[in-house]
Design an enzyme around this catalytic site. Structure first.
Site, PDB file in Angstrom:
ATOM      1  N   LYS A  43     -68.072   0.695 -19.158  1.00 62.94           N
ATOM      2  CA  LYS A  43     -68.199   0.157 -20.618  1.00 62.94           C
ATOM      3  C   LYS A  43     -67.522   1.518 -20.962  1.00 62.94           C
ATOM      4  O   LYS A  43     -67.342   1.176 -22.438  1.00 62.94           O
ATOM      5  CB  LYS A  43     -69.514   0.617 -20.934  1.00 62.94           C
ATOM      6  N   GLY A  44     -67.103   2.756 -20.680  1.00 61.36           N
ATOM      7  CA  GLY A  44     -66.857   3.795 -21.746  1.00 61.36           C
ATOM      8  C   GLY A  44     -65.906   3.544 -22.103  1.00 61.36           C
ATOM      9  O   GLY A  44     -65.445   3.947 -22.959  1.00 61.36           O
ATOM     10  N   GLU A  99     -58.676   3.609 -19.875  1.00 63.28           N
ATOM     11  CA  GLU A  99     -59.892   4.184 -19.116  1.00 63.28           C
ATOM     12  C   GLU A  99     -60.232   5.294 -19.680  1.00 63.28           C
ATOM     13  O   GLU A  99     -59.586   5.953 -20.429  1.00 63.28           O
ATOM     14  CB  GLU A  99     -59.774   4.610 -17.797  1.00 63.28           C
ATOM     15  N   ASP A 100     -61.744   5.608 -19.838  1.00 62.07           N
ATOM     16  CA  ASP A 100     -62.253   6.648 -20.973  1.00 62.07           C
ATOM     17  C   ASP A 100     -61.809   7.983 -20.141  1.00 62.07           C
ATOM     18  O   ASP A 100     -60.914   9.144 -20.808  1.00 62.07           O
ATOM     19  CB  ASP A 100     -63.405   6.920 -21.372  1.00 62.07           C
ATOM     20  N   ASP A 103     -62.154  11.680 -13.943  1.00 68.94           N
ATOM     21  CA  ASP A 103     -62.717  12.908 -12.790  1.00 68.94           C
ATOM     22  C   ASP A 103     -62.078  13.325 -11.578  1.00 68.94           C
ATOM     23  O   ASP A 103     -61.217  13.169 -11.513  1.00 68.94           O
ATOM     24  CB  ASP A 103     -64.445  12.292 -12.591  1.00 68.94           C
ATOM     25  N   LYS A 131     -59.817  15.340 -16.912  1.00 70.86           N
ATOM     26  CA  LYS A 131     -60.797  16.096 -16.299  1.00 70.86           C
ATOM     27  C   LYS A 131     -60.032  16.633 -14.375  1.00 70.86           C
ATOM     28  O   LYS A 131     -60.642  16.661 -13.893  1.00 70.86           O
ATOM     29  CB  LYS A 131     -61.904  16.225 -15.814  1.00 70.86           C
ATOM     30  N   PHE A 152     -69.413  17.993 -19.331  1.00 68.21           N
ATOM     31  CA  PHE A 152     -69.971  16.950 -19.293  1.00 68.21           C
ATOM     32  C   PHE A 152     -69.523  16.508 -20.674  1.00 68.21           C
ATOM     33  O   PHE A 152     -69.723  16.590 -21.381  1.00 68.21           O
ATOM     34  CB  PHE A 152     -71.568  16.961 -18.481  1.00 68.21           C
ATOM     35  N   ASP A 159     -70.501   7.765 -22.244  1.00 62.71           N
ATOM     36  CA  ASP A 159     -72.176   8.155 -22.249  1.00 62.71           C
ATOM     37  C   ASP A 159     -73.112   9.015 -21.404  1.00 62.71           C
ATOM     38  O   ASP A 159     -72.398   9.794 -20.565  1.00 62.71           O
ATOM     39  CB  ASP A 159     -72.554   6.950 -21.856  1.00 62.71           C
ATOM     40  N   ARG A 165     -72.933   7.180 -27.064  1.00 58.56           N
ATOM     41  CA  ARG A 165     -72.242   6.143 -26.979  1.00 58.56           C
ATOM     42  C   ARG A 165     -71.342   6.151 -28.558  1.00 58.56           C
ATOM     43  O   ARG A 165     -69.681   6.132 -28.676  1.00 58.56           O
ATOM     44  CB  ARG A 165     -71.971   4.966 -26.303  1.00 58.56           C
TER      45      ARG A 165
HETATM   46  P1  IMP Z   1     -64.353   9.497 -10.725  1.00 59.99           P
HETATM   47  O1  IMP Z   1     -64.043   8.096 -10.452  1.00 59.99           O
HETATM   48  O2  IMP Z   1     -64.706  10.258 -10.465  1.00 59.99           O
HETATM   49  O3  IMP Z   1     -62.937   9.490 -11.494  1.00 59.99           O
HETATM   50  O4  IMP Z   1     -65.292   8.881 -12.445  1.00 59.99           O
HETATM   51  C1  IMP Z   1     -64.442   7.726 -13.685  1.00 59.99           C
HETATM   52  C2  IMP Z   1     -65.774   7.729 -14.238  1.00 59.99           C
HETATM   53  O5  IMP Z   1     -67.213   8.398 -13.909  1.00 59.99           O
HETATM   54  C3  IMP Z   1     -65.152   7.178 -15.731  1.00 59.99           C
HETATM   55  O6  IMP Z   1     -65.064   6.160 -15.496  1.00 59.99           O
HETATM   56  C4  IMP Z   1     -66.402   7.255 -16.499  1.00 59.99           C
HETATM   57  O7  IMP Z   1     -67.342   6.284 -16.541  1.00 59.99           O
HETATM   58  C5  IMP Z   1     -67.614   8.288 -15.801  1.00 59.99           C
HETATM   59  N1  IMP Z   1     -66.853  10.424 -15.867  1.00 59.99           N
HETATM   60  C6  IMP Z   1     -66.544  10.752 -15.858  1.00 59.99           C
HETATM   61  N2  IMP Z   1     -66.393  12.194 -15.834  1.00 59.99           N
HETATM   62  C7  IMP Z   1     -67.612  11.764 -17.100  1.00 59.99           C
HETATM   63  C8  IMP Z   1     -67.943  12.269 -18.068  1.00 59.99           C
HETATM   64  O8  IMP Z   1     -67.476  13.518 -18.356  1.00 59.99           O
HETATM   65  N3  IMP Z   1     -68.757  11.736 -19.045  1.00 59.99           N
HETATM   66  C9  IMP Z   1     -68.941  10.954 -19.232  1.00 59.99           C
HETATM   67  N4  IMP Z   1     -69.026   9.629 -17.570  1.00 59.99           N
HETATM   68  C10 IMP Z   1     -67.688  10.474 -16.765  1.00 59.99           C
HETATM   69 MG    MG Z   2     -65.771   4.688 -17.091  1.00 57.78          MG
END
Ligand code: IMP
Ligand code: MG
Length: 174
Positions: A43-44, A99-100, A103, A131, A152, A159, A165
């Site tokens: 949803k982000g 994408e939001d 990480d 990040k 975070f 969220d 959100r």
């Molecule tokens: P990744 O697969 O570890 O890159 O994570 C990506 C997803 O995790 C993003 O689409 C977010 O939904 C969630 N996410 C990662 N970091 C954060 C954060 O700092 N706050 C909220 N959601 C996060």
């Molecule tokens: Mg996301």
């Protein structure tokens, strides 16, 4: 009453909007004369994507996918599934994934693989926040809003346990 963490502002809505204008201009320049399909990751990304497509001023179409990963409330596990699929074929289309936040990179890495198997004419990635310190797998980001520290993030669509959100600014919680 359960007390929620207090979000602190990292980027004001005004700063975010400036980044959105910059990204929209870059995207517009690159896709001029092409038909673009924008795919948001739920949803982000919904707030970012809504602002971005209106700023771009291109006759884009939109689609959404939703991924699930089992993990804790603050981290992905890396085992990712598509829980909401596309409703249109991608074959031969110019696709921009929105994408939001990236990480570890595991979610988007998985999604780009999944989408590339559908044979789009092109596949690019637009991300609001990176990040980068936390990256586990490489992710090719074509359009980036901001690099962020290892905090975070919440707000502007993003969220923590479905909270925050609605906040207009990009914030962080401890
Ligand atoms: P990744 O697969 O570890 O890159 O994570 C990506 C997803 O995790 C993003 O689409 C977010 O939904 C969630 N996410 C990662 N970091 C954060 C954060 O700092 N706050 C909220 N959601 C996060
Ligand atoms: Mg996301």
């Amino acid at each position: 009453m359960v007390s929620l963490p207090q979000p602190q502002v990292l980027f004001t809505n005004e700063e975010v909007k400036k980044a959105v204008v910059r990204l929209a201009l870059e995207i517009k320049r690159d896709y001029l004369g092409k038909e673009l399909l924008v795919v948001g990751i739920l949803k982000g990304s919904f707030v970012f994507m809504a602002d971005l497509i209106r700023e771009m001023g291109l006759p884009v179409e939109v689609e959404f996918v939703q991924l699930s990963s089992y993990g804790t409330d603050k981290e992905t596990s890396g085992r990712i599934k598509v829980v909401k699929r596309l409703t249109t074929p991608l074959r031969g289309r110019h696709v921009l994934v929105v994408e939001d936040i990236i990480d570890t990179g595991l979610s988007v890495n998985f999604l780009l693989n999944y989408l590339s198997k559908k044979k789009p004419a092109s596949l690019k990635l637009c991300v609001l926040l990176d990040k980068m310190e936390r990256r586990q797998v490489p992710v090719p980001i074509d359009y980036l809003g901001f690099a962020v520290p290892n905090k975070f993030i919440v707000g502007y669509g993003i969220d923590w346990n479905e909270k925050f959100r609605y906040l207009p600014d990009v914030c962080f919680i401890e």
